[in-house]
Design a protein around this motif. Structure first.
Motif, PDB file in Angstrom:
ATOM      1  N   LEU A  84      40.459  14.821  30.433  1.00 48.34           N
ATOM      2  CA  LEU A  84      39.664  13.706  30.972  1.00 48.34           C
ATOM      3  C   LEU A  84      40.468  12.850  31.956  1.00 48.34           C
ATOM      4  CD1 LEU A  84      37.875  12.590  27.664  1.00 48.34           C
ATOM      5  CD2 LEU A  84      36.879  13.877  29.566  1.00 48.34           C
TER       6      LEU A  84
ATOM      7  N   TYR B 139      27.175  13.347  23.859  1.00 46.02           N
ATOM      8  CA  TYR B 139      27.385  14.729  24.331  1.00 46.02           C
ATOM      9  C   TYR B 139      27.079  15.791  23.268  1.00 46.02           C
ATOM     10  CZ  TYR B 139      29.241  13.557  28.929  1.00 46.02           C
ATOM     11  OH  TYR B 139      29.373  13.136  30.219  1.00 46.02           O
TER      12      TYR B 139
ATOM     13  N   LEU C 244      28.643  17.209  20.608  1.00 43.70           N
ATOM     14  CA  LEU C 244      29.621  18.302  20.472  1.00 43.70           C
ATOM     15  C   LEU C 244      29.487  18.947  19.088  1.00 43.70           C
ATOM     16  CD1 LEU C 244      32.632  16.328  22.003  1.00 43.70           C
ATOM     17  CD2 LEU C 244      31.320  18.151  23.114  1.00 43.70           C
TER      18      LEU C 244
ATOM     19  N   VAL D  11      34.780  20.561  24.985  1.00 42.41           N
ATOM     20  CA  VAL D  11      34.954  19.440  25.929  1.00 42.41           C
ATOM     21  C   VAL D  11      35.399  19.979  27.289  1.00 42.41           C
ATOM     22  CG1 VAL D  11      36.227  17.319  26.443  1.00 42.41           C
ATOM     23  CG2 VAL D  11      35.551  17.817  24.082  1.00 42.41           C
TER      24      VAL D  11
ATOM     25  N   VAL E   4      33.520  19.569  30.934  1.00 39.06           N
ATOM     26  CA  VAL E   4      34.212  18.915  32.066  1.00 39.06           C
ATOM     27  C   VAL E   4      34.241  19.851  33.279  1.00 39.06           C
ATOM     28  CG1 VAL E   4      36.444  18.015  32.861  1.00 39.06           C
ATOM     29  CG2 VAL E   4      35.582  17.374  30.601  1.00 39.06           C
TER      30      VAL E   4
ATOM     31  N   ILE F 278      31.723  12.968  34.723  1.00 37.36           N
ATOM     32  CA  ILE F 278      31.712  12.864  33.261  1.00 37.36           C
ATOM     33  C   ILE F 278      31.678  11.381  32.891  1.00 37.36           C
ATOM     34  CG2 ILE F 278      33.270  13.073  31.258  1.00 37.36           C
ATOM     35  CD1 ILE F 278      32.025  15.682  31.776  1.00 37.36           C
TER      36      ILE F 278
ATOM     37  N   ASP G 165      31.766   7.953  26.979  1.00 38.72           N
ATOM     38  CA  ASP G 165      30.843   8.664  26.085  1.00 38.72           C
ATOM     39  C   ASP G 165      31.487   9.951  25.570  1.00 38.72           C
ATOM     40  OD1 ASP G 165      28.975   6.739  26.357  1.00 38.72           O
ATOM     41  OD2 ASP G 165      27.618   7.872  27.658  1.00 38.72           O
ATOM     42  N   MET G 166      32.251  10.623  26.440  1.00 38.34           N
ATOM     43  CA  MET G 166      32.906  11.860  25.988  1.00 38.34           C
ATOM     44  C   MET G 166      33.950  11.533  24.919  1.00 38.34           C
ATOM     45  SD  MET G 166      32.985  15.033  26.007  1.00 38.34           S
ATOM     46  CE  MET G 166      32.380  15.937  27.420  1.00 38.34           C
ATOM     47  N   CYS G 167      34.684  10.443  25.116  1.00 42.58           N
ATOM     48  CA  CYS G 167      35.669  10.031  24.105  1.00 42.58           C
ATOM     49  C   CYS G 167      34.969   9.720  22.787  1.00 42.58           C
ATOM     50  CB  CYS G 167      36.442   8.793  24.575  1.00 42.58           C
ATOM     51  SG  CYS G 167      37.526   9.145  25.961  1.00 42.58           S
TER      52      CYS G 167
ATOM     53  N   SER H 129      32.111  10.850  21.774  1.00 38.33           N
ATOM     54  CA  SER H 129      31.535  12.076  21.214  1.00 38.33           C
ATOM     55  C   SER H 129      32.600  12.915  20.539  1.00 38.33           C
ATOM     56  CB  SER H 129      30.869  12.908  22.321  1.00 38.33           C
ATOM     57  OG  SER H 129      29.874  12.153  22.961  1.00 38.33           O
TER      58      SER H 129
END
Ligand code: KG4
Ligand code: ZN
Length: 335
Positions: free
Chosen positions: A173, A194, A196, A217, A221, A231, A235-237, A239
């Protein structure tokens, strides 16, 4: 009363602490090389051991000075004997052995993982049987402890350690090294959108696997980059963190119920995770859960001094470390 001078150098922290009776930290010096390794995006073993050589003597002196003590007042010298980077370990082991020999003190080799667990014992009374959740850059383990210094491995990671997965996802990221703490902070600002996967494996067993989650992940990405889409980093963190915590907390809860423990000890670098600290109390309600102080979660010598005390009570120390005999620091790896 027993005063232990403890040394830790298994990775990129040169640390020496003086610990009284496994509980009271009289001094605690940590010289981190984080900034040096950040340039490379990870710890470079050769650079780590060279820096330990450069700084270790100074760290010894500082720890004694801060505790207002002379070598004479030390009862026992303890040092991390592994697991860790071999070149780094050797610097601490040689420094501790030389110090013990020069001042005529007994020497004790301590398992780094035992140290992480006993870090919690610096501020809390440990109660047995206990369950230890050990989560760090190199380890992900659920350990049953029937009594002091007794370690039965219930489950471990089949691939990446949790901290390693955090650091790799953070790197994907574009976050700085070490990414774990940064990812943790950003996760607070995002939400779990997301979706996962949750790598439970066998829901009734205690092994872990985080490399598939990490790959999930990385795929998202890369696919987004190809489509020129951005990205949502927060939100990815969130998730990623939600998935990791779902699995870790669920398995810890299950193990604590199955083994009827009196206490759950959460330790290792990832025990510093704010999201984990918040959620685990909410989700494992009828168990006493303890964490080491933040400063004793990541690598440090105070935890080695704590573990050494209980190891000494159980097994004693070596007095003939330079005279041959079985082994200088004990080669068997009794977890
Ligand atoms: O225990 P430690 O200092 O070294 C090992 O023995 O591995 O753990 C370091 C690991 C790193 O992977 C770091 O990213 C992770 O612990 N870590 C965290 C947090 N603080 C440190 N991971 C997630 N959230 C945090 N707040
Ligand atoms: Zn560690």
């Amino acid at each position: 009363m027993m005063i232990i001078l403890a040394v830790e150098s298994s990775c990129d922290e040169s640390s020496v602490a003086l610990v009284k009776d496994g509980k009271e930290v009289l001094s605690h010096v940590v010289l981190s090389q984080m900034d040096i390794h950040a340039i490379y995006g990870g710890v470079v073993p050769e650079i780590a051991s060279r820096n330990h050589v450069v700084h270790m003597t100074r760290v010894f002196e500082q720890a004694l000075k801060e505790a207002h003590m002379t070598p004479k007042e030390i009862d026992l010298v303890a040092v991390t004997r592994g697991p860790g980077l071999i070149g780094s370990l050797l610097v601490g082991i040689n420094a501790a052995t030389a110090f013990a020999f020069a001042h005529g003190k007994p020497l004790l080799g301590v398992n780094h993982l035992h140290g992480h667990i006993y870090a919690a014992g610096l501020d809390h009374e440990l109660k047995f049987p206990a369950l230890a959740l050990l989560i760090s850059g190199g380890h992900t383990e659920l350990i049953y402890m029937k009594e002091h210094m007794s370690f039965e491995l219930l489950g471990t990671t089949l691939d990446d350690a949790v901290g390693e997965a955090y650091d790799k996802v953070a790197r994907t990221l574009g976050l700085e090294y070490p990414g774990g703490p940064i990812l943790d902070k950003l996760a607070l600002l995002g939400s779990d959108t997301y979706h996962l996967p949750r790598p439970y494996l066998d829901k009734t067993a205690f092994n872990f696997s985080f490399s598939g989650l990490k790959s999930a992940v990385i795929n998202i990405v890369h696919n987004s980059a190809q489509r020129n889409e951005k990205i949502r980093v927060e939100d990815m963190c969130a998730s990623f963190q939600a998935s990791v915590l779902d699995v870790i907390i669920e398995k810890t809860k299950l193990a604590s119920e199955k083994y009827l423990v009196k206490q759950v000890i959460v330790a290792g670098g990832v025990a510093a995770n704010q999201g984990l600290r918040k959620r685990i109390y909410e989700e494992i309600k009828d168990q006493e859960i303890i964490f080491p102080k933040m400063a004793y979660c990541t690598d440090n010598a105070a935890m080695i001094g704590a573990a050494a005390y209980y190891q000494y009570l159980k097994k004693g120390a070596l007095k003939n470390y330079l005279l041959g005999g079985e082994s200088t620091l004990g080669i068997e790896d009794e977890r």
